[in-house]
Design an enzyme around this catalytic site. Sequence first.
Site, PDB file in Angstrom:
ATOM      1  CD  GLU A 272      -1.233  -0.465   3.680  1.00 11.91           C
ATOM      2  OE1 GLU A 272      -2.401  -0.819   3.487  1.00 11.91           O
ATOM      3  OE2 GLU A 272      -0.769  -0.194   4.794  1.00 11.91           O
ATOM      4  N   GLY A 274       2.204   4.891  -1.142  1.00 13.19           N
ATOM      5  CA  GLY A 274       1.685   6.179  -1.570  1.00 13.19           C
ATOM      6  C   GLY A 274       2.786   6.974  -2.250  1.00 13.19           C
ATOM      7  NE  ARG A 275       7.708   8.705   1.277  1.00 12.32           N
ATOM      8  CZ  ARG A 275       7.406   9.684   2.127  1.00 12.32           C
ATOM      9  NH1 ARG A 275       7.634  10.925   1.784  1.00 12.32           N
ATOM     10  NH2 ARG A 275       6.901   9.411   3.313  1.00 12.32           N
ATOM     11  NE  ARG A 310       7.476  14.459   2.670  1.00 12.33           N
ATOM     12  CZ  ARG A 310       8.776  14.308   2.515  1.00 12.33           C
ATOM     13  NH1 ARG A 310       9.440  15.077   1.664  1.00 12.33           N
ATOM     14  NH2 ARG A 310       9.428  13.401   3.176  1.00 12.33           N
ATOM     15  CE1 TYR A 314       6.972  14.316   8.289  1.00 11.91           C
ATOM     16  CE2 TYR A 314       8.162  14.867   6.298  1.00 11.91           C
ATOM     17  CZ  TYR A 314       7.063  14.318   6.921  1.00 11.91           C
ATOM     18  OH  TYR A 314       6.070  13.778   6.168  1.00 11.91           O
ATOM     19  CB  CYS A 341       2.981  35.258  10.150  1.00 10.43           C
ATOM     20  SG  CYS A 341       2.292  36.448   9.010  1.00 10.43           S
ATOM     21  CD  GLU A 342       3.933  29.695  12.467  1.00 11.62           C
ATOM     22  OE1 GLU A 342       4.970  29.240  13.020  1.00 11.62           O
ATOM     23  OE2 GLU A 342       2.926  30.056  13.098  1.00 11.62           O
TER      24      GLU A 342
HETATM   25  C1  LIG Z   1       0.919   6.470   5.172  1.00 11.65           C
HETATM   26  C2  LIG Z   1       0.550   5.072   4.998  1.00 11.65           C
HETATM   27  C3  LIG Z   1       0.828   4.421   3.792  1.00 11.65           C
HETATM   28  C4  LIG Z   1       1.584   5.043   2.670  1.00 11.65           C
HETATM   29  O1  LIG Z   1       2.865   5.415   3.053  1.00 11.65           O
HETATM   30  P1  LIG Z   1       3.944   5.847   1.963  1.00 11.65           P
HETATM   31  O2  LIG Z   1       5.149   6.167   2.786  1.00 11.65           O
HETATM   32  O3  LIG Z   1       3.364   7.044   1.279  1.00 11.65           O
HETATM   33  O4  LIG Z   1       4.143   4.699   1.051  1.00 11.65           O
HETATM   34  C5  LIG Z   1       0.409   3.122   3.662  1.00 11.65           C
HETATM   35  N1  LIG Z   1      -0.251   2.495   4.664  1.00 11.65           N
HETATM   36  C6  LIG Z   1      -0.539   3.091   5.823  1.00 11.65           C
HETATM   37  C7  LIG Z   1      -1.263   2.329   6.865  1.00 11.65           C
HETATM   38  C8  LIG Z   1      -0.144   4.403   6.034  1.00 11.65           C
HETATM   39  O5  LIG Z   1      -0.422   4.995   7.196  1.00 11.65           O
END
Ligand SMILES: *Cc1c(COP(=O)(O)O)cnc(C)c1O
Length: 421
Positions: A272, A274-275, A310, A314, A341-342
């Site tokens: 799963e 995302g990035r 981001r 961090y 203003c940060e």
């Molecule tokens: C954030 C998250 C992802 C995706 O994370 P990436 O670093 O973007 O791949 C997948 N599963 C869960 C449960 C997450 O919290």
Amino acid sequence: MTKKSVPFSQEKLNAVIKDYPTPFHIYDEKKMRENARALIRAFSWNEGFREYFAVKAAPNPFLMKILAAEGFGADCSSLPELIIAEKCGVTGEDIMFTSNDTPAEEFIEAERLGAIINLDDISHIPFLEHCAGLPDIICCRYNPGPLKKGNLIIGHPEEAKYGFTREQLFEGYKILRDKGIRRFGIHTMVASNELDPLYFVETAGILFTLIAELSGELGIRFEFANIGGGLGIPYRPGQKPLDLEIISNGIRERYNAVIEKNGLSPLKLFMECGRYITGPYGYLISRVLHLKNTYKHFAGLDACMANLMRPALYGAYHHITVMGKENAPATTLYDVTGSLCENNDKFAIDRKLPELAEGDIVVIHDAGAHGHAMGFNYNGKLRSAELLLRENGDVEQIRRAETADDYFATLDWGKMANFKA
Ligand SMILES: *Cc1c(COP(=O)(O)O)cnc(C)c1O
């Protein structure tokens, strides 16, 4: 080694900016699709391999639709993310619902859609049973605690709020088995933005071993192991991208040694990410508004951390390209700032860039995941538009920029006018 490039020429970008003023995010459909196919190809040895795109990384239904067309499911963690999936025609077991601290109505909706529910805690078993009834397939999220080192973004597993302990996992699956559930999966996610391919091999190995132990002790059968997301991307030029072959071959070896050998196959491998799916294929386009010289050189952009949080959140590195100056020597140290203003509203600190001029267009790389998605309205900043660079070179707007009316949409001005202070 990665070299940072942009998928459009300066002329093309200038033409786009005529229609859509900066700042905006733009995604490269062609590259995103190629990457999606490469991921699926790398794991083709595993029948049933599936990537469930972590919707939170880039919750735009147009992108979801493209990824669904490439064969991805959706990893959702909230009601609005479930709505995005359904609107894109992604329903049933094409959804993994991985949430935590979950409200009842979200479990109810996930079950209505037939999603695979991934429980975050043993106490969610009776909670889910009470609010929505138990589904016929279920997954539990494992937190390996001190067995595994986390990283800056996700923290150390034993301090993280996610998942079951090992003991709870045995107890949880036993309860679920005794309640009549027959279809099981297991999940873990302990890293984010990890660039060491062996990390994922090890994670899969931990889950495979657990599956063997749980199956043996409880007499249950697992259909899938979800090793989570967390595949990293090379934000810095010169960083090595993950080698999918190393991850895939390593996992395959563990699969053969543990799953195959114990007669536990077929077992589907799920991810799963995302990035990894959208991150490198999204760019934040902005313009230099002001150059300020005090104790340092500041380049003030028309984007701010509300468009990409981001670096401020961090200290993340995002590469910056100045259009038209790609080959100019980087001679000057800048802090590249936004207008909040940060004082931490900076995209880069002490970054060597070519000599900048007011009006220069800058491209901030790798903004395609956890970029627009993390946008917010602090200081009355409005979220920018999202554009899509189609495979044929056309540019389409896939989300307009917010207006002041959007910002005030939850306010009742009429009531305010009659309100006695
Ligand atoms: C954030 C998250 C992802 C995706 O994370 P990436 O670093 O973007 O791949 C997948 N599963 C869960 C449960 C997450 O919290």
